[in-house]
Enzyme design. Sequence first.
Site, PDB file in Angstrom:
ATOM      1  N   ARG A 156       0.852  -1.183   0.000  1.00 47.09           N
ATOM      2  CA  ARG A 156       0.000   0.000   0.000  1.00 47.09           C
ATOM      3  C   ARG A 156       0.885   1.230   0.000  1.00 47.09           C
ATOM      4  O   ARG A 156       1.955   1.250   0.588  1.00 47.09           O
ATOM      5  CB  ARG A 156      -0.885   0.026   1.254  1.00 47.09           C
ATOM      6  N   TYR A 197      -1.037  -3.523  -7.082  1.00 47.03           N
ATOM      7  CA  TYR A 197      -0.931  -4.229  -5.801  1.00 47.03           C
ATOM      8  C   TYR A 197      -2.270  -4.248  -5.052  1.00 47.03           C
ATOM      9  O   TYR A 197      -2.956  -3.219  -4.944  1.00 47.03           O
ATOM     10  CB  TYR A 197       0.160  -3.586  -4.911  1.00 47.03           C
ATOM     11  N   LYS A 230      -9.644  -1.940   1.510  1.00 46.73           N
ATOM     12  CA  LYS A 230      -9.276  -0.786   2.315  1.00 46.73           C
ATOM     13  C   LYS A 230     -10.013   0.484   1.846  1.00 46.73           C
ATOM     14  O   LYS A 230     -10.403   1.315   2.659  1.00 46.73           O
ATOM     15  CB  LYS A 230      -7.762  -0.559   2.250  1.00 46.73           C
ATOM     16  N   HIS A 242     -11.137  -1.516  11.474  1.00 49.87           N
ATOM     17  CA  HIS A 242     -10.065  -2.421  11.050  1.00 49.87           C
ATOM     18  C   HIS A 242      -9.959  -3.533  12.090  1.00 49.87           C
ATOM     19  O   HIS A 242      -9.000  -3.585  12.857  1.00 49.87           O
ATOM     20  CB  HIS A 242      -8.770  -1.602  10.957  1.00 49.87           C
ATOM     21  N   SER A 260      -1.436  -3.395  11.377  1.00 46.75           N
ATOM     22  CA  SER A 260      -0.959  -4.389  10.420  1.00 46.75           C
ATOM     23  C   SER A 260       0.272  -5.099  10.990  1.00 46.75           C
ATOM     24  O   SER A 260       1.053  -4.494  11.725  1.00 46.75           O
ATOM     25  CB  SER A 260      -0.594  -3.716   9.096  1.00 46.75           C
ATOM     26  N   CYS A 295       0.448  -7.468  13.239  1.00 46.46           N
ATOM     27  CA  CYS A 295       0.415  -7.844  14.658  1.00 46.46           C
ATOM     28  C   CYS A 295      -0.386  -9.137  14.872  1.00 46.46           C
ATOM     29  O   CYS A 295      -0.759  -9.451  16.002  1.00 46.46           O
ATOM     30  CB  CYS A 295      -0.157  -6.721  15.510  1.00 46.46           C
ATOM     31  N   ASP A 343     -10.109  -9.073   9.139  1.00 44.77           N
ATOM     32  CA  ASP A 343      -9.506  -7.758   8.880  1.00 44.77           C
ATOM     33  C   ASP A 343     -10.455  -6.575   9.086  1.00 44.77           C
ATOM     34  O   ASP A 343     -10.019  -5.530   9.508  1.00 44.77           O
ATOM     35  CB  ASP A 343      -8.959  -7.723   7.445  1.00 44.77           C
ATOM     36  N   ARG A 402       1.751 -12.153  -0.453  1.00 40.61           N
ATOM     37  CA  ARG A 402       0.383 -12.375   0.012  1.00 40.61           C
ATOM     38  C   ARG A 402      -0.250 -13.646  -0.527  1.00 40.61           C
ATOM     39  O   ARG A 402       0.146 -14.158  -1.573  1.00 40.61           O
ATOM     40  CB  ARG A 402      -0.490 -11.190  -0.450  1.00 40.61           C
TER      41      ARG A 402
HETATM   42  C1  OXD Z   1      -3.247  -4.199   5.937  1.00 42.06           C
HETATM   43  C2  OXD Z   1      -3.874  -5.331   5.219  1.00 42.06           C
HETATM   44  O1  OXD Z   1      -2.272  -3.625   5.437  1.00 42.06           O
HETATM   45  O2  OXD Z   1      -4.844  -5.889   5.749  1.00 42.06           O
HETATM   46  O3  OXD Z   1      -3.729  -3.852   7.023  1.00 42.06           O
HETATM   47  O4  OXD Z   1      -3.444  -5.675   4.108  1.00 42.06           O
HETATM   48 MN    MN Z   2      -5.604  -4.885   7.451  1.00 44.46          MN
END
Ligand code: OXD
Ligand code: MN
Length: 590
Positions: free
Chosen positions: A78, A206, A215, A235, A257, A259, A284, A376
Amino acid sequence: MSTTTFGAKIPANPTLRAWVEEVAALTTPESIFWADGSEAEKQHLTEQAIRQGVLQELNQEKLPGCYYHRSNSNDVARVEQFTFICTPTKEEAGPTNNWAAPAEMYAKLRALLEGAMRGRTMYVVPYLMGPKGSPMTKVGVEITDSIYVVLNMRIMSRMGQVALDQLGQGSDFNRGLHSVLDCNPERRFISHFPQDNAIISVGSGYGGNVLLGKKCLALRIGSYLGRNQGWMAEHMLILCVESPAGEKTYVAAAFPSACGKTNFAMLIPPASFEGWKITTIGDDIAWMKPGADGRLYAINPEAGYFGVAPGTNLRSNPNAMATIARDTIYTNVALTPDGDVWWEGKDGEPPAQATDWKGAPWTPASREKAAHPNSRFTAPMGNNPVLAPEADDPAGVPISAIIFGGRRATTMPLVFQSFNWIHGVYLGATMGSEMTAAAAGTLGEVRRDPMAMLPFCGYNMGEYFHHWLSMRKQIGEPPQIFHVNWFRKGADDKFLWPGFGDNMRVLKWIVDRVRGRVAARETAIGWTPRYEDFEWRGLDYTREQFAELMKIDPTEWRRELMLQDELYLKLYERLPKELIFQRELLSSRM
Ligand code: OXD
Ligand code: MN
């Protein structure tokens, strides 16, 4: 210009057709493809993607239905620096977002998009964020020139005819326009127009930048819509804790992110927790709305997992390993000679030879990583062995507990409970995560990431806190709010808590608290567990170890209060008074 569909008729919806025609007139594609979400279409698009070199077939015996994609090496994550919230005034976007005036951004993007799809196919992808038929579900339509995006959106959302059916003749849908252009970082803009319910993303291929339902719609536009319409876009993962007696408690949790949200959402309890079960509603994002019974109901708007591959293994997340064993698109991991995938932290020995994420030969002696750290998997949630059936329930699930957490080597005990909703909002607003030793010079530096929403709040963060506070009036029976930290370290720099499955012990205490079954100790920072109230069977953990893990050190806390200044100063203009008072109260209790 030719038009193709698979099965579905081109919808009669005049608003949708007019918008698609307008975009086609601007981008001048060779053909338009209306996606219907069918199996036949998936097969057709997959074959086409393989022919174009966008996807590579993996070993179908080992990984049935799995494919591999390598992104441009300049386009792997991102891009917060190129992400814009385009509201009429800068003030509305607030101090934590990049802002651009809508008219200026539209003009810039229009110039970039003129003729951008010449000679290419323009895909029209209708999709739902949320279960079919749910009053909380939103319709989006993404127009894209990337076949990879279509195949990923198919996994991440309920895509195709199902969305057109829900839209009918309506005009209330999110307009998402995406073009990879020439994938040049200088022409990369992820732009949100909350007032228009519109997103335009250019210059990237991406996932986080281009799977617009995730997002962009579910969090940035979603948070804006939620504020105006009286709900919350967060989130957060959503999980269900089921007791041996079949009692179900639903928990939502926000972590920044990296964690371990996906791991926590798919947790397997220790063997000693016989009969206890964790099932996943989402990993998420949570959309939450007060129900008629006064409780807060949540849905997971997504239908798949877009997870980080490195570190995923049979110890950290066996359920994820089962989920990604089929029907999965892998992006930027490493490839083995027998058509399998590999990443740092996968089970077993590293392969003697592999092709790295950039396409170069790799061996364990190589200095470069085999898989990109942000490589990913995109996998359907239906593959998850512990998927909760409620994930498809249009009514959502009533949330009893909200957990905030971060990665903190010091200060933060394993778990504590807020005194009330306002104190809980303060805990979320001030949550942070420490940089690890890997980032030289920044060890111990705490980055504030309020509610893990810093990169995802589609309007002024101070107003977002006001919204959280004001929601309390609409929720008769609010969830209890907790703070957790799996990452506290001892003087020897070792983690004090085993984490992973043993986090079930924390969840059980939380469930017992919200059900009023267990007492707690009142401390300066909130309610904390007593050693005797934890379920310790199967883990050798002494009272002394627990005391160290739960220690509240006034020196560390005074430093913590000072560190919060950074956030408070940045958001000062719109910071709710309640949060200022909470900090003062904590300070005086200390
Ligand atoms: C993030 C994701 O970056 O879920 O939080 O991809
Ligand atoms: Mn996320």
